[in-house]
Write a protein that holds these residues in place. Structure first.
Motif, PDB file in Angstrom:
ATOM      1  N   THR A  68     -62.804 -12.785  24.490  1.00 38.94           N
ATOM      2  CA  THR A  68     -62.503 -13.066  23.081  1.00 38.94           C
ATOM      3  C   THR A  68     -61.514 -14.116  23.114  1.00 38.94           C
ATOM      4  N   SER A  71     -64.049 -17.134  22.534  1.00 37.83           N
ATOM      5  CA  SER A  71     -64.375 -17.055  21.368  1.00 37.83           C
ATOM      6  C   SER A  71     -63.495 -17.844  20.405  1.00 37.83           C
ATOM      7  N   LYS A  72     -62.114 -17.923  20.645  1.00 35.82           N
ATOM      8  CA  LYS A  72     -61.323 -18.642  20.036  1.00 35.82           C
ATOM      9  C   LYS A  72     -61.391 -20.012  20.103  1.00 35.82           C
ATOM     10  N   CYS A  73     -61.551 -20.298  21.587  1.00 35.13           N
ATOM     11  CA  CYS A  73     -61.824 -21.699  21.665  1.00 35.13           C
ATOM     12  C   CYS A  73     -63.182 -22.150  21.255  1.00 35.13           C
ATOM     13  N   VAL A  75     -64.283 -21.616  18.668  1.00 36.97           N
ATOM     14  CA  VAL A  75     -63.859 -21.933  17.317  1.00 36.97           C
ATOM     15  C   VAL A  75     -63.366 -23.261  17.083  1.00 36.97           C
ATOM     16  N   ARG A  79     -64.563 -26.547  15.143  1.00 38.01           N
ATOM     17  CA  ARG A  79     -63.494 -27.099  14.036  1.00 38.01           C
ATOM     18  C   ARG A  79     -63.462 -28.701  14.451  1.00 38.01           C
ATOM     19  N   ASP A 101     -75.593  -8.106  21.108  1.00 39.33           N
ATOM     20  CA  ASP A 101     -74.053  -8.426  20.737  1.00 39.33           C
ATOM     21  C   ASP A 101     -74.016  -9.995  20.887  1.00 39.33           C
ATOM     22  N   GLN A 103     -76.394 -11.915  19.694  1.00 40.29           N
ATOM     23  CA  GLN A 103     -76.799 -12.067  18.362  1.00 40.29           C
ATOM     24  C   GLN A 103     -75.483 -12.408  17.616  1.00 40.29           C
ATOM     25  N   GLU A 104     -75.088 -11.230  17.394  1.00 41.87           N
ATOM     26  CA  GLU A 104     -74.072 -10.833  16.492  1.00 41.87           C
ATOM     27  C   GLU A 104     -73.011 -11.742  16.493  1.00 41.87           C
ATOM     28  N   SER A 105     -72.677 -12.353  17.849  1.00 40.70           N
ATOM     29  CA  SER A 105     -71.639 -13.309  17.888  1.00 40.70           C
ATOM     30  C   SER A 105     -71.940 -14.500  17.259  1.00 40.70           C
ATOM     31  N   GLU A 107     -73.950 -14.828  14.774  1.00 39.93           N
ATOM     32  CA  GLU A 107     -73.837 -14.616  13.343  1.00 39.93           C
ATOM     33  C   GLU A 107     -72.334 -14.600  12.922  1.00 39.93           C
ATOM     34  N   ASP A 108     -71.453 -14.182  13.656  1.00 39.25           N
ATOM     35  CA  ASP A 108     -69.923 -14.027  13.201  1.00 39.25           C
ATOM     36  C   ASP A 108     -69.664 -15.764  12.924  1.00 39.25           C
ATOM     37  N   PHE A 109     -70.017 -16.506  14.120  1.00 41.03           N
ATOM     38  CA  PHE A 109     -69.648 -18.047  13.931  1.00 41.03           C
ATOM     39  C   PHE A 109     -70.137 -18.558  12.698  1.00 41.03           C
ATOM     40  N   GLU A 111     -70.675 -17.368  10.045  1.00 35.31           N
ATOM     41  CA  GLU A 111     -69.649 -16.842   8.749  1.00 35.31           C
ATOM     42  C   GLU A 111     -68.490 -17.967   8.661  1.00 35.31           C
ATOM     43  N   LEU A 112     -68.074 -18.422   9.621  1.00 33.51           N
ATOM     44  CA  LEU A 112     -66.770 -19.192   9.731  1.00 33.51           C
ATOM     45  C   LEU A 112     -66.866 -20.621   9.810  1.00 33.51           C
TER      46      LEU A 112
END
Lengths: 124, 172
Positions: A68, A71-73, A75, A79, A101, A103-105, A107-109, A111-112
């Motif tokens: 996790t 995953s912040k990095c 982002v 950015r 999992d 694939q879902e990650s 999809e998460d990105f 959204e952001l």
């Protein structure tokens, strides 16, 4: 400015960022305890890159898994790429067919992040 | 498999390596293997980040981390135990209770919001670990706190990773 390249290790991904072609690749796994420390040089490199980007930047992400804090990095990396205004940026997110999992990650990105993220299935 | 010992970075790394070899032997499905390993990394790194600010004096030679990975009828169980400072207990308990009260849709929403907004702490934590563990396991986080002395409590956590993929992961 030089290309940014790091070999893959058991806990950190291969990073290959080519300044002349705009082809970026991150592959392998990203599970360092201190992700910020690991990614900081890349953040700095990207801060320079976005000042004079290639007409097209194509970023392939083929991760097996990541923690996790990585995953912040990611982002943080995205950015920075969002700041590119005089060029096209595309993120290609790769995941194995049965890997919901990863694939879902992706999809998460989606959204952001305000950069096109194209989902690519790797067939087993 | 089980482990009892110190929580320093090298040992946790070795533990991850051993688990990986073991999982390769016992789990044929690569997505389950990855998920178990992913959750395990989050749990161990959570412990590692917590351990970072407990001074050695509190521990002396005390073995500080207990870890069990078990597989029964296809389901995996990860059980860990470690010492935390008493003053951290209320916040940790509140956080787990909150996570346990959320639906899978809400967990996803909180995860994405935290990913987008939160900052990374000095310890390297992103505030996402427990949310991710709950989300990927698709179930509740079982926990217990036991007062050890004036400074420390023993925190145990159990996570079940079902053999069948949880609905939360299937829903897009």
């Amino acid at each position: 400015m030089e290309n940014f390249f790091l070999e893959e290790t058991s806990k950190t991904p291969k990073l290959s960022f080519d300044v002349s072609t705009g082809k970026f690749l991150m592959s392998g796994r990203s599970i360092p305890e201190n992700s910020i420390e690991f990614y900081k040089p890349l953040f700095e490199w990207l801060d320079e890159y976005v000042k004079k980007p290639c007409p097209k930047t194509s970023f392939d992400i083929k991760l097996e898994y990541f923690n996790t804090s990585s995953s912040k990095c990611l982002v943080e990396i995205f950015r920075r790429l969002e700041k590119v205004t005089d060029g096209e940026v595309v993120i290609n997110w790769f995941y194995e067919e049965d890997d919901e999992d990863m694939q879902e990650s992706g999809e998460d990105f989606k959204e952001l992040i305000n950069i096109p993220i194209i989902m690519n299935v790797i067939e087993n | 498999m089980s482990y009892k010992g110190n929580a320093n970075g090298d040992l946790l790394n070795n533990l991850m390596d051993v688990v990986q070899v073991k999982l390769a032997e016992v789990e044929p499905k690569s997505n389950i293997k990855k998920r178990v390993f992913h959750i395990l990394v989050e749990i161990l790194q959570n412990i590692y980040h917590h351990y970072g600010h407990i001074t050695i004096d509190d521990f002396s030679d005390k073995e500080s981390v207990t870890f069990v990975l078990a597989k029964t009828q296809g389901d995996y169980y990860i059980i860990t135990g470690n010492y935390i400072l008493n003053e951290e207990m209320p916040a940790l308990k509140a956080k787990i209770d909150l996570i346990n009260s959320l639906s899978s849709e809400k967990l996803k929403q909180v995860y994405v919001e935290t990913l987008g907004n939160g900052v990374i702490s000095e310890k390297g934590g992103a505030g996402l670990g427990l949310i991710e563990i709950a989300r990927k396991s698709g179930g509740k986080l079982f926990y217990e706190f036991r007062l050890y002395n004036n400074h420390l409590s023993f925190f145990s956590l159990m996570v079940k990773i079902p053999a069948a993929l949880p609905a939360a992961a299937k829903a897009k």
